[in-house]
Write an enzyme that holds these catalytic residues in place. Structure first.
Site, PDB file in Angstrom:
ATOM      1  N   LYS A 249       0.805  -1.229   0.000  1.00  0.00           N
ATOM      2  CA  LYS A 249       0.000   0.000   0.000  1.00  0.00           C
ATOM      3  C   LYS A 249       0.842   1.284   0.000  1.00  0.00           C
ATOM      4  O   LYS A 249       0.477   2.268  -0.616  1.00  0.00           O
ATOM      5  CB  LYS A 249      -0.950   0.015   1.210  1.00  0.00           C
ATOM      6  CG  LYS A 249      -2.052  -1.026   1.110  1.00  0.00           C
ATOM      7  CD  LYS A 249      -3.020  -0.942   2.277  1.00  0.00           C
ATOM      8  CE  LYS A 249      -3.996  -2.105   2.241  1.00  0.00           C
ATOM      9  NZ  LYS A 249      -4.987  -2.036   3.312  1.00  0.00           N
TER      10      LYS A 249
ATOM     11  N   ASP B  63      -9.999   2.287   2.620  1.00  0.00           N
ATOM     12  CA  ASP B  63     -10.049   1.639   3.944  1.00  0.00           C
ATOM     13  C   ASP B  63     -10.587   2.621   4.989  1.00  0.00           C
ATOM     14  O   ASP B  63     -11.354   2.242   5.882  1.00  0.00           O
ATOM     15  CB  ASP B  63      -8.646   1.202   4.398  1.00  0.00           C
ATOM     16  CG  ASP B  63      -8.115   0.019   3.612  1.00  0.00           C
ATOM     17  OD1 ASP B  63      -8.922  -0.824   3.191  1.00  0.00           O
ATOM     18  OD2 ASP B  63      -6.886  -0.063   3.417  1.00  0.00           O
TER      19      ASP B  63
HETATM   20  P1  NDP Z   1       0.572  -4.095  10.611  1.00  0.00           P
HETATM   21  O1  NDP Z   1       1.509  -5.241  10.508  1.00  0.00           O
HETATM   22  O2  NDP Z   1       0.859  -2.838   9.855  1.00  0.00           O
HETATM   23  O3  NDP Z   1       0.446  -3.681  12.190  1.00  0.00           O
HETATM   24  C1  NDP Z   1       0.224  -4.644  13.172  1.00  0.00           C
HETATM   25  C2  NDP Z   1       0.029  -3.975  14.526  1.00  0.00           C
HETATM   26  O4  NDP Z   1      -0.356  -5.015  15.418  1.00  0.00           O
HETATM   27  C3  NDP Z   1       1.270  -3.323  15.122  1.00  0.00           C
HETATM   28  O5  NDP Z   1       0.895  -2.156  15.798  1.00  0.00           O
HETATM   29  C4  NDP Z   1       1.792  -4.399  16.119  1.00  0.00           C
HETATM   30  O6  NDP Z   1       2.442  -3.866  17.255  1.00  0.00           O
HETATM   31  C5  NDP Z   1       0.489  -5.007  16.587  1.00  0.00           C
HETATM   32  N1  NDP Z   1       0.608  -6.379  17.037  1.00  0.00           N
HETATM   33  C6  NDP Z   1       0.899  -7.484  16.308  1.00  0.00           C
HETATM   34  N2  NDP Z   1       0.867  -8.594  17.088  1.00  0.00           N
HETATM   35  C7  NDP Z   1       0.543  -8.171  18.347  1.00  0.00           C
HETATM   36  C8  NDP Z   1       0.355  -8.842  19.584  1.00  0.00           C
HETATM   37  N3  NDP Z   1       0.481 -10.163  19.688  1.00  0.00           N
HETATM   38  N4  NDP Z   1       0.010  -8.098  20.655  1.00  0.00           N
HETATM   39  C9  NDP Z   1      -0.139  -6.773  20.549  1.00  0.00           C
HETATM   40  N5  NDP Z   1       0.045  -6.059  19.415  1.00  0.00           N
HETATM   41  C10 NDP Z   1       0.371  -6.764  18.311  1.00  0.00           C
HETATM   42  O7  NDP Z   1      -0.865  -4.686  10.248  1.00  0.00           O
HETATM   43  P2  NDP Z   1      -2.094  -3.968   9.539  1.00  0.00           P
HETATM   44  O8  NDP Z   1      -2.343  -2.654  10.196  1.00  0.00           O
HETATM   45  O9  NDP Z   1      -1.930  -4.004   8.074  1.00  0.00           O
HETATM   46  O10 NDP Z   1      -3.308  -4.977   9.864  1.00  0.00           O
HETATM   47  C11 NDP Z   1      -3.778  -5.131  11.188  1.00  0.00           C
HETATM   48  C12 NDP Z   1      -5.011  -6.024  11.249  1.00  0.00           C
HETATM   49  O11 NDP Z   1      -6.102  -5.448  10.555  1.00  0.00           O
HETATM   50  C13 NDP Z   1      -4.799  -7.408  10.644  1.00  0.00           C
HETATM   51  O12 NDP Z   1      -5.325  -8.359  11.534  1.00  0.00           O
HETATM   52  C14 NDP Z   1      -5.590  -7.366   9.347  1.00  0.00           C
HETATM   53  O13 NDP Z   1      -6.092  -8.644   9.018  1.00  0.00           O
HETATM   54  C15 NDP Z   1      -6.710  -6.398   9.691  1.00  0.00           C
HETATM   55  N6  NDP Z   1      -7.255  -5.689   8.524  1.00  0.00           N
HETATM   56  C16 NDP Z   1      -8.596  -5.737   8.253  1.00  0.00           C
HETATM   57  C17 NDP Z   1      -9.131  -5.055   7.181  1.00  0.00           C
HETATM   58  C18 NDP Z   1     -10.590  -5.140   6.898  1.00  0.00           C
HETATM   59  O14 NDP Z   1     -11.016  -4.669   5.838  1.00  0.00           O
HETATM   60  N7  NDP Z   1     -11.411  -5.686   7.767  1.00  0.00           N
HETATM   61  C19 NDP Z   1      -8.309  -4.210   6.287  1.00  0.00           C
HETATM   62  C20 NDP Z   1      -6.902  -4.208   6.665  1.00  0.00           C
HETATM   63  C21 NDP Z   1      -6.422  -4.925   7.740  1.00  0.00           C
HETATM   64  P3  NDP Z   1       4.034  -3.530  17.271  1.00  0.00           P
HETATM   65  O15 NDP Z   1       4.174  -2.179  16.657  1.00  0.00           O
HETATM   66  O16 NDP Z   1       4.390  -3.545  18.709  1.00  0.00           O
HETATM   67  O17 NDP Z   1       4.699  -4.618  16.491  1.00  0.00           O
END
Ligand code: NDP
Length: 263
Positions: free
Chosen positions: A63, A100
């Site tokens: 993206k 989004d």
């Molecule tokens: P990113 O990889 O950009 O970000 C992930 C975030 O999750 C980070 O802030 C990370 O924290 C945190 N994280 C990951 N694992 C854990 C954990 N075990 N405990 C706490 N924090 C955690 O992901 P995206 O933003 O692209 O996507 C996030 C979610 O949104 C996904 O599950 C995706 O499937 C969903 N999604 C849904 C959409 C929809 O249309 N419904 C559209 C896009 C996404 P840290 O910075 O500490 O690593």
């Protein structure tokens, strides 16, 4: 026949082709939508144009690169720095949008009036949600596991917290935008902290769709109104579909697209 695609890596799991093809059929629009597994995001605009696609969606991890390469970036996408929709213009240029963000706002409309939101997580999805909410005049707080991703949100005007300095408070809506719960059974923040927050809040929304995550399960147990990310996925698709077909989606088309998600 016009061709559309979703670019991603991986992309195999995507439900977007089913959703859009159902919509095209309902509209009698002569088009087909496929999955395009793209390894190198740096090639995205070139591949998009060379393949002759009329439009495309872009998912993880392309993206930001798609944003950087677009000829024109429209609306909230400029602040977010990431796009999920490409449109090929008549002059061969590429216009990009982020659907989004408005898709999320549409998805939470069913909760009614919301003023004060806590976003859990600080990744790409959190950025789109935070910009959308701030633009809509809401108060936004962001809580993330690690401190270093919070700068973007601080500069935007959100209250920001890491796990180290957060004190549970009261919110209209708590959003899980982390991937905790997607392929595991983790809470997005320590359970006792989450419980304290949810106990003082009204609504819970998880961006993850198609399952009752530990986050949603706790919200349910504590009696909050909650929903998963299906409507967010649907409405980002509906808005992209309107750009693809240059028409407004009727309720029948939206329902056909929702059916596509269930296939
Ligand atoms: P990113 O990889 O950009 O970000 C992930 C975030 O999750 C980070 O802030 C990370 O924290 C945190 N994280 C990951 N694992 C854990 C954990 N075990 N405990 C706490 N924090 C955690 O992901 P995206 O933003 O692209 O996507 C996030 C979610 O949104 C996904 O599950 C995706 O499937 C969903 N999604 C849904 C959409 C929809 O249309 N419904 C559209 C896009 C996404 P840290 O910075 O500490 O690593």
């Amino acid at each position: 026949m016009k061709q559309f695609a979703i670019f991603g890596n991986p992309v195999e799991h995507s439900k977007s082709p089913n959703m859009h093809n159902n919509g095209f059929k309902q509209l009698n629009f002569d088009a087909h939508y496929i999955k395009h597994h793209l390894l190198n995001g740096k090639e995205i605009k070139e591949v998009f144009l060379n393949k002759g696609y009329s439009g495309a969606n872009i998912t993880v991890p392309h993206k930001e690169e798609a944003f950087a390469q677009a000829d024109n970036v429209v609306g909230v996408a400029q602040k977010i720095g990431a796009v999920n929709t490409y449109i090929k213009e008549k002059d061969g240029s590429v216009t990009a949008y982020n659907t989004d963000a408005p898709g999320f706002l549409k998805a939470i409309e069913s909760f009614g009036k919301i003023q004060n939101v806590l976003i859990l997580g600080a990744g790409g999805t959190a950025k789109a949600i935070a910009v959308a909410l701030l633009d809509a005049g809401k108060k936004v707080s962001v809580l993330n596991r690690s401190e270093n991703k919070l700068t973007f949100f601080k500069e935007l005007g959100c209250n920001t917290y890491s796990w180290d300095n957060f004190k549970p408070s009261s919110y209209d809506l708590v959003v899980n935008s982390t991937s905790a719960g997607l392929k595991d059974e983790y809470y997005p923040v320590e359970k006792t902290v989450l419980e304290a927050v949810l106990n003082k809040s009204k609504f819970a929304f998880d961006c993850i769709y198609g399952k009752l995550t530990p986050f949603l399960s706790l919200a349910k147990e504590l009696g909050l109104e909650y929903k998963d990310g299906e409507d967010m996925l649907l409405y980002q698709g509906v808005l992209a579909f309107e750009y693809f077909t240059n028409s407004k989606c009727s309720d029948e088309i939206i329902e056909a697209m929702r059916e596509g998600l269930k296939k």
